[in-house]
Design a protein around this motif. Structure first.
Motif, PDB file in Angstrom:
ATOM      1  N   SER A 295       0.842  -1.201   0.000  1.00  0.00           N
ATOM      2  CA  SER A 295       0.000   0.000   0.000  1.00  0.00           C
ATOM      3  C   SER A 295       0.879   1.254   0.000  1.00  0.00           C
ATOM      4  CB  SER A 295      -0.914   0.027   1.228  1.00  0.00           C
ATOM      5  OG  SER A 295      -1.692  -1.144   1.309  1.00  0.00           O
ATOM      6  N   GLN A 296       0.327   2.341  -0.471  1.00  0.00           N
ATOM      7  CA  GLN A 296       1.015   3.633  -0.406  1.00  0.00           C
ATOM      8  C   GLN A 296       0.551   4.346   0.855  1.00  0.00           C
ATOM      9  OE1 GLN A 296       0.457   6.145  -3.833  1.00  0.00           O
ATOM     10  NE2 GLN A 296       1.846   7.727  -3.112  1.00  0.00           N
ATOM     11  N   CYS A 297       1.487   4.677   1.740  1.00  0.00           N
ATOM     12  CA  CYS A 297       1.159   5.315   3.017  1.00  0.00           C
ATOM     13  C   CYS A 297       1.646   6.757   3.012  1.00  0.00           C
ATOM     14  CB  CYS A 297       1.781   4.553   4.179  1.00  0.00           C
ATOM     15  SG  CYS A 297       1.219   2.835   4.290  1.00  0.00           S
ATOM     16  N   ILE A 298       0.772   7.674   3.375  1.00  0.00           N
ATOM     17  CA  ILE A 298       1.073   9.105   3.349  1.00  0.00           C
ATOM     18  C   ILE A 298       0.751   9.707   4.710  1.00  0.00           C
ATOM     19  CG2 ILE A 298       0.461  11.326   2.304  1.00  0.00           C
ATOM     20  CD1 ILE A 298      -0.272   9.765  -0.247  1.00  0.00           C
ATOM     21  N   GLN A 299       1.615  10.572   5.191  1.00  0.00           N
ATOM     22  CA  GLN A 299       1.356  11.323   6.410  1.00  0.00           C
ATOM     23  C   GLN A 299       0.981  12.751   6.013  1.00  0.00           C
ATOM     24  OE1 GLN A 299       4.996  10.917   8.647  1.00  0.00           O
ATOM     25  NE2 GLN A 299       4.462   8.877   9.399  1.00  0.00           N
ATOM     26  N   ALA A 300      -0.154  13.226   6.492  1.00  0.00           N
ATOM     27  CA  ALA A 300      -0.654  14.532   6.074  1.00  0.00           C
ATOM     28  C   ALA A 300      -1.360  15.239   7.220  1.00  0.00           C
ATOM     29  CB  ALA A 300      -1.611  14.382   4.887  1.00  0.00           C
ATOM     30  N   SER A 301      -1.348  16.564   7.172  1.00  0.00           N
ATOM     31  CA  SER A 301      -2.078  17.363   8.155  1.00  0.00           C
ATOM     32  C   SER A 301      -3.427  17.810   7.603  1.00  0.00           C
ATOM     33  CB  SER A 301      -1.258  18.593   8.561  1.00  0.00           C
ATOM     34  OG  SER A 301      -0.928  19.371   7.415  1.00  0.00           O
ATOM     35  N   LYS A 302      -3.547  17.771   6.267  1.00  0.00           N
ATOM     36  CA  LYS A 302      -4.789  18.178   5.622  1.00  0.00           C
ATOM     37  C   LYS A 302      -4.832  17.558   4.237  1.00  0.00           C
ATOM     38  CE  LYS A 302      -7.424  22.381   4.446  1.00  0.00           C
ATOM     39  NZ  LYS A 302      -7.405  23.862   4.489  1.00  0.00           N
ATOM     40  N   CYS A 303      -6.002  17.182   3.755  1.00  0.00           N
ATOM     41  CA  CYS A 303      -6.095  16.634   2.410  1.00  0.00           C
ATOM     42  C   CYS A 303      -7.448  16.964   1.799  1.00  0.00           C
ATOM     43  CB  CYS A 303      -5.843  15.121   2.396  1.00  0.00           C
ATOM     44  SG  CYS A 303      -7.174  14.128   3.103  1.00  0.00           S
ATOM     45  N   ILE A 304      -7.482  16.942   0.475  1.00  0.00           N
ATOM     46  CA  ILE A 304      -8.713  17.154  -0.290  1.00  0.00           C
ATOM     47  C   ILE A 304      -8.886  15.951  -1.202  1.00  0.00           C
ATOM     48  CG2 ILE A 304      -9.899  18.588  -1.991  1.00  0.00           C
ATOM     49  CD1 ILE A 304      -8.282  20.979  -0.920  1.00  0.00           C
ATOM     50  N   LEU A 305     -10.016  15.281  -1.087  1.00  0.00           N
ATOM     51  CA  LEU A 305     -10.318  14.101  -1.898  1.00  0.00           C
ATOM     52  C   LEU A 305     -11.370  14.477  -2.932  1.00  0.00           C
ATOM     53  CD1 LEU A 305      -9.856  10.997  -2.258  1.00  0.00           C
ATOM     54  CD2 LEU A 305     -11.814  10.660  -0.723  1.00  0.00           C
ATOM     55  N   GLN A 306     -10.995  14.434  -4.204  1.00  0.00           N
ATOM     56  CA  GLN A 306     -11.900  14.752  -5.297  1.00  0.00           C
ATOM     57  C   GLN A 306     -12.350  13.460  -5.974  1.00  0.00           C
ATOM     58  OE1 GLN A 306     -13.224  17.542  -6.107  1.00  0.00           O
ATOM     59  NE2 GLN A 306     -11.967  19.126  -5.121  1.00  0.00           N
ATOM     60  N   LEU A 307     -13.650  13.250  -6.046  1.00  0.00           N
ATOM     61  CA  LEU A 307     -14.193  12.048  -6.675  1.00  0.00           C
ATOM     62  C   LEU A 307     -14.727  12.382  -8.062  1.00  0.00           C
ATOM     63  CD1 LEU A 307     -16.219  10.501  -3.706  1.00  0.00           C
ATOM     64  CD2 LEU A 307     -13.792  10.295  -4.215  1.00  0.00           C
ATOM     65  N   PRO A 308     -14.599  11.462  -9.019  1.00  0.00           N
ATOM     66  CA  PRO A 308     -15.159  11.694 -10.355  1.00  0.00           C
ATOM     67  C   PRO A 308     -16.665  11.913 -10.287  1.00  0.00           C
ATOM     68  CG  PRO A 308     -13.705   9.775 -10.351  1.00  0.00           C
ATOM     69  CD  PRO A 308     -13.916  10.158  -8.924  1.00  0.00           C
ATOM     70  N   GLU A 309     -17.180  12.715 -11.204  1.00  0.00           N
ATOM     71  CA  GLU A 309     -18.612  12.983 -11.233  1.00  0.00           C
ATOM     72  C   GLU A 309     -19.384  11.674 -11.433  1.00  0.00           C
ATOM     73  OE1 GLU A 309     -21.751  15.858 -13.653  1.00  0.00           O
ATOM     74  OE2 GLU A 309     -19.590  16.077 -13.948  1.00  0.00           O
ATOM     75  N   GLY A 310     -20.444  11.522 -10.655  1.00  0.00           N
ATOM     76  CA  GLY A 310     -21.259  10.316 -10.764  1.00  0.00           C
ATOM     77  C   GLY A 310     -20.811   9.181  -9.869  1.00  0.00           C
ATOM     78  N   THR A 311     -19.783   9.406  -9.049  1.00  0.00           N
ATOM     79  CA  THR A 311     -19.321   8.367  -8.133  1.00  0.00           C
ATOM     80  C   THR A 311     -20.400   8.057  -7.093  1.00  0.00           C
ATOM     81  OG1 THR A 311     -17.015   9.061  -8.361  1.00  0.00           O
ATOM     82  CG2 THR A 311     -17.557   7.743  -6.424  1.00  0.00           C
ATOM     83  N   GLY A 312     -20.715   6.779  -6.939  1.00  0.00           N
ATOM     84  CA  GLY A 312     -21.705   6.370  -5.945  1.00  0.00           C
ATOM     85  C   GLY A 312     -21.028   5.783  -4.727  1.00  0.00           C
ATOM     86  N   GLY A 313     -21.777   5.001  -3.970  1.00  0.00           N
ATOM     87  CA  GLY A 313     -21.208   4.350  -2.789  1.00  0.00           C
ATOM     88  C   GLY A 313     -21.256   5.224  -1.558  1.00  0.00           C
ATOM     89  N   SER A 314     -20.589   4.750  -0.516  1.00  0.00           N
ATOM     90  CA  SER A 314     -20.639   5.419   0.787  1.00  0.00           C
ATOM     91  C   SER A 314     -19.271   5.458   1.446  1.00  0.00           C
ATOM     92  CB  SER A 314     -21.616   4.693   1.717  1.00  0.00           C
ATOM     93  OG  SER A 314     -22.916   4.651   1.161  1.00  0.00           O
ATOM     94  N   PHE A 315     -19.094   6.451   2.303  1.00  0.00           N
ATOM     95  CA  PHE A 315     -17.953   6.510   3.217  1.00  0.00           C
ATOM     96  C   PHE A 315     -18.369   5.852   4.527  1.00  0.00           C
ATOM     97  CE2 PHE A 315     -16.569  10.814   1.269  1.00  0.00           C
ATOM     98  CZ  PHE A 315     -15.797  10.168   0.313  1.00  0.00           C
ATOM     99  N   GLY A 316     -17.411   5.299   5.233  1.00  0.00           N
ATOM    100  CA  GLY A 316     -17.610   4.906   6.618  1.00  0.00           C
ATOM    101  C   GLY A 316     -16.813   5.870   7.483  1.00  0.00           C
ATOM    102  N   ILE A 317     -17.479   6.692   8.282  1.00  0.00           N
ATOM    103  CA  ILE A 317     -16.815   7.655   9.162  1.00  0.00           C
ATOM    104  C   ILE A 317     -17.102   7.241  10.595  1.00  0.00           C
ATOM    105  CG2 ILE A 317     -16.596  10.072   9.842  1.00  0.00           C
ATOM    106  CD1 ILE A 317     -17.514  10.880   7.059  1.00  0.00           C
ATOM    107  N   ASP A 318     -16.080   6.737  11.277  1.00  0.00           N
ATOM    108  CA  ASP A 318     -16.247   6.183  12.631  1.00  0.00           C
ATOM    109  C   ASP A 318     -17.397   5.172  12.672  1.00  0.00           C
ATOM    110  OD1 ASP A 318     -14.144   7.703  13.426  1.00  0.00           O
ATOM    111  OD2 ASP A 318     -15.206   8.815  14.984  1.00  0.00           O
TER     112      ASP A 318
END
Length: 354
Positions: A295-318
């Protein structure tokens, strides 16, 4: 069931300790004002429930603080120590704060006694902001991908007993394979940790502060944050194709001596075979933050995740489900102090020293 567990095992200990306890049952949304009214003479908050309860209480208090109080008042609220009594099906924070116990009742009692001992540790919070106006706050992290999607279907195969986890992941492989989740990711690197401020003993707020809080409930308008623009040169950008992406705090494996603040971003390879997916899925059920080899592992203090238009599905947040959408995830380092069993705190310091 959770209420019964609390009243039988935790409440008697709290009352015998001499604490003046006010119980608020979370059974509907929008209780921010009710919670805030109780906060003016509150020395500590105890959240009794699971991951969903923790998230809802933090969400309500954050909404109330940001909308109704000045930044100075918000800082005061963030210093109120929080206790956690694990009553839910998933209680991720309990693995960090308390030693493992043989049964649930013993775990509840140990957690309650740990709160009374007064030892605390600082925990990070993730602020996750999407297209909606109000952000979501997370103590553990965000997951997006095939392992998460399979995990939420495990209970559907309850009749298979111990094989239900493997079954959920096996039937997930019947979909288009390999399963790829594509997105664009921008991120900023870790930030240097400032010296920790000494803990202050909190007394009852002065009368004028309590009066201000009361008036703020009725007359103050939502405060607007002044955006702080980061230098564009500092942003790293990459296109990703992954079977699963996770953005997690370090709360699960807490290092009290680290000198940098960051969240862990794990981008798993999308070249996983079906057999490997099934076996690895069982591992990720017990430890969702596992970042497999390759896997690619990144350490970050802030990030922006851009999804392609029409992306479905769900996030799991906690472990709570949210619609997948473009989001900005920001680390709020050492934002809250949680009560912790002294033995666990010593273990953390000992591991860090090694």
């Amino acid at each position: 069931k959770a209420r019964t567990l609390f009243e039988k095992n935790a409440a008697p200990i709290l009352h015998l300790s001499g604490l003046d306890v006010t119980v608020v049952k979370i059974d509907y949304e929008g209780q921010a004002k009710k919670l805030l009214e109780l906060m003016e003479s509150t020395d500590l908050i105890i959240i009794a429930g699971g991951d969903g309860t923790v998230q809802e209480v933090l969400q309500e208090l954050s909404v109330a603080n940001s909308n109704l109080l000045s930044s100075c008042m918000q800082a005061t609220f963030s210093k109120i120590p929080i206790g956690f009594i694990p009553l839910g099906k998933t209680s991720t924070l309990s693995h960090t704060l308390y030693p493992e116990s043989m049964n649930q009742v013993q775990h509840i009692i140990n957690a309650t006694l740990a709160i009374l001992k007064g030892e605390t540790v600082p925990l990070d919070v993730l602020q996750i902001k999407g297209e909606k106006e109000q952000p979501v706050f997370a103590m553990t992290g965000l997951r997006w991908g095939s392992y998460r999607d399979a995990a939420v279907k495990v209970s559907k195969y309850w009749y298979l007993g111990p094989l239900k986890t493997k079954a959920a992941h096996f039937f997930s492989t019947f979909k288009q394979w390999p399963q790829k989740h594509e997105a664009a990711l921008m991120y900023l690197g870790p930030t240097e940790r400032p010296p920790e401020e000494p803990e202050e003993k909190r007394g009852r707020p002065p009368f004028h502060v309590r009066l201000y809080r009361r008036l703020a409930l009725y007359w103050s308008s939502p405060s607007k944050e002044i955006p702080q623009e980061e230098t564009q040169d500092n942003w790293e950008e990459l296109k990703i194709s992954t079977i699963e992406l996770s953005i997690a705090t370090q709360n699960r494996q807490l290092d009290l001596t680290r000198t940098e603040d960051f969240m862990n971003i794990c981008i798993e390879a999308d070249t996983v075979g079906k057999g490997q997916f099934v076996s690895r899925g069982s591992q990720k059920m017990s430890d969702p933050q596992t970042c497999p080899e390759g896997s690619q592992c990144i350490q970050a203090s802030k990030c922006i995740l851009q999804l392609p238009e029409g992306t479905g599905g769900s996030f799991g947040i906690d472990n709570e489900e949210y619609e997948a959408m473009p989001v900005e995830v920001k680390l709020l380092p050492r934002k809250l102090r949680f009560f912790c069993d002294p033995r666990r705190r010593e273990q953390m310091l000992h591991v860090a020293a090694q």
